[in-house]
Design an enzyme around this catalytic site. Structure first.
Site, mmCIF file in Angstrom:
data_model
loop_
_atom_site.group_PDB
_atom_site.id
_atom_site.type_symbol
_atom_site.label_atom_id
_atom_site.label_comp_id
_atom_site.label_asym_id
_atom_site.label_seq_id
_atom_site.Cartn_x
_atom_site.Cartn_y
_atom_site.Cartn_z
ATOM 1 N N HIS A 251 29.918 19.049 40.673
ATOM 2 C CA HIS A 251 28.667 19.264 39.936
ATOM 3 C C HIS A 251 27.961 17.929 39.620
ATOM 4 O O HIS A 251 26.810 17.711 39.973
ATOM 5 C CB HIS A 251 28.962 19.977 38.609
ATOM 6 C CG HIS A 251 29.586 21.323 38.752
ATOM 7 N ND1 HIS A 251 28.926 22.425 39.248
ATOM 8 C CD2 HIS A 251 30.840 21.750 38.442
ATOM 9 C CE1 HIS A 251 29.729 23.469 39.246
ATOM 10 N NE2 HIS A 251 30.901 23.106 38.766
HETATM 11 O O1 RIB Z 1 28.865 23.152 34.534
HETATM 12 C C1 RIB Z 1 29.302 21.934 35.072
HETATM 13 C C2 RIB Z 1 29.147 20.837 34.092
HETATM 14 O O2 RIB Z 1 29.955 21.084 32.954
HETATM 15 C C3 RIB Z 1 29.628 19.478 34.626
HETATM 16 O O3 RIB Z 1 28.861 18.477 34.031
HETATM 17 C C4 RIB Z 1 31.057 19.401 34.170
HETATM 18 O O4 RIB Z 1 31.499 18.056 33.980
HETATM 19 C C5 RIB Z 1 30.966 20.082 32.827
HETATM 20 O O5 RIB Z 1 30.557 19.109 31.883
#
Ligand code: RIB
Ligand code: CA
Length: 326
Positions: A251
């Site tokens: 992500h």
């Molecule tokens: O949904 C994904 C996000 O939430 C990313 O930033 C992961 O590190 C968590 O913080």
């Protein structure tokens, strides 16, 4: 031209990989790191940011500002079940054969400024040029906006990993984690008029890293950073494989990659707001994608990444994290 970056983060395994990508990319200079409570409590996030810096040992160590220890109004919901109790796959527990800690407490010192003030101070250093990459809950950005909206208006770009526009959430059926943890902060930032580039789950879910691919690349560049990456990702792979995602979903590295190479995606200007009232819809990112005349709906609040050149992103990510491997 080298992009001056400030990374606001809640490390977090994927955050750590995003920090490594930034620290190993010539397109940018990491001018500051601010930490925020999210995946784990902010003390651990801050320790983890320092651990990444100590592992990479950049020529110039950016200041690290400890940020908000809780959301604006809510109780912190963390994700230790994903990232381990320490936030980096419990690498803090790893011991060498002689019993010494492989990763002792880092020596890098903290900025005297808290997260929001370090954001504002870094804007003063790069007025009109600073790019903020926000890869955790948006509490620090909301606090910085509250403290000095005029200075925040000098940001060149604000790239945010958050939200889910046309896909289910990852914390609830409708909410993505960063927006779920602090929906009030996300709502304030999205309504602020800042030049936001939103990178939602719609896009980041296209970047799943299989364990075998990373292992093969790390084997070709054996060095302390590769060992750090291997040690912190173990748990991430275990979690991803347990839930059937087949690896680690990158992500935060995707958001960082788009900050460096915007052509990895294409953007659609949309009105996106964040639900703060609903019980079932807390943190939901509500995008107005109706096909009605522009004049008949609210103006866009951000540009939303709608697609990912996944193979090009993977090449960028792996070539920077494991230089010399192919
Ligand atoms: O949904 C994904 C996000 O939430 C990313 O930033 C992961 O590190 C968590 O913080
Ligand atoms: Ca994160």
């Amino acid at each position: 031209m080298t992009l001056p970056l400030l990374i606001d983060t809640d490390p977090g395994i994927d955050d750590a990989l995003a920090l490594l990508l930034a620290l190993r990319s010539p397109e940018c200079s990491v001018e500051a790191i601010t930490t925020v409570a999210g995946n784990v409590p902010v003390e651990r996030c801050t320790l983890n940011a320092l651990r990444v810096l100590e592992a990479v040992g950049p020529a110039r160590v950016p200041p690290v500002g400890r940020g908000a220890d809780k959301p604006l109004t809510r109780t912190l919901v963390s994700a230790t079940h994903v990232h381990g109790d320490d936030g980096l796959g419990n690498l803090a527990e790893i011991r060498e054969a002689d019993g010494s800690l492989r990763y002792p407490k880092p020596r890098v010192s903290l900025s005297p400024l808290d997260g929001p003030d370090l954001i504002l101070d870094t804007i003063d250093r790069f007025p009109g040029e600073l790019v903020v990459v926000a890869i955790g809950p948006l509490t620090n950005l909301a606090l910085a906006l509250q403290r000095d909206p005029r200075r925040m208006a000098q940001l060149r770009r604000v790239v945010i990993m958050g939200g889910a526009v046309g896909v289910p959430g990852n914390v609830t059926p409708v909410a993505e984690f960063n927006f779920y943890v602090d929906p009030e902060a996300a709502a304030q930032v999205l309504a602020s008029g800042l030049p936001i580039e939103l990178v939602p789950l719609d896009v980041t879910r296209n970047a799943i890293l299989p364990r075998s691919v990373l292992q093969q690349r790390l084997a070709a560049c054996p060095d302390p950073v590769s060992r750090f990456i291997a040690d912190t990702t173990q748990r991430g792979f275990q979690f991803g494989e347990e839930i059937g995602e087949g690896g680690i979903t990158l992500h935060d590295p995707v958001a960082l990659g788009i900050a460096l190479v915007p052509s990895l995606t294409y953007f659609e200007s949309l009105h996106v707001a964040v639900e703060c009232e609903g019980a079932l819809t807390r943190g939901m990112s509500v995008a107005d994608r109706r096909s009605i005349p522009v004049g008949r709906k609210a103006p866009a609040t951000c540009r939303v990444a709608r697609w990912l050149r996944a193979a090009d992103f993977r090449d960028l990510f792996l070539s920077r994290l494991c230089p010399g491997s192919s």
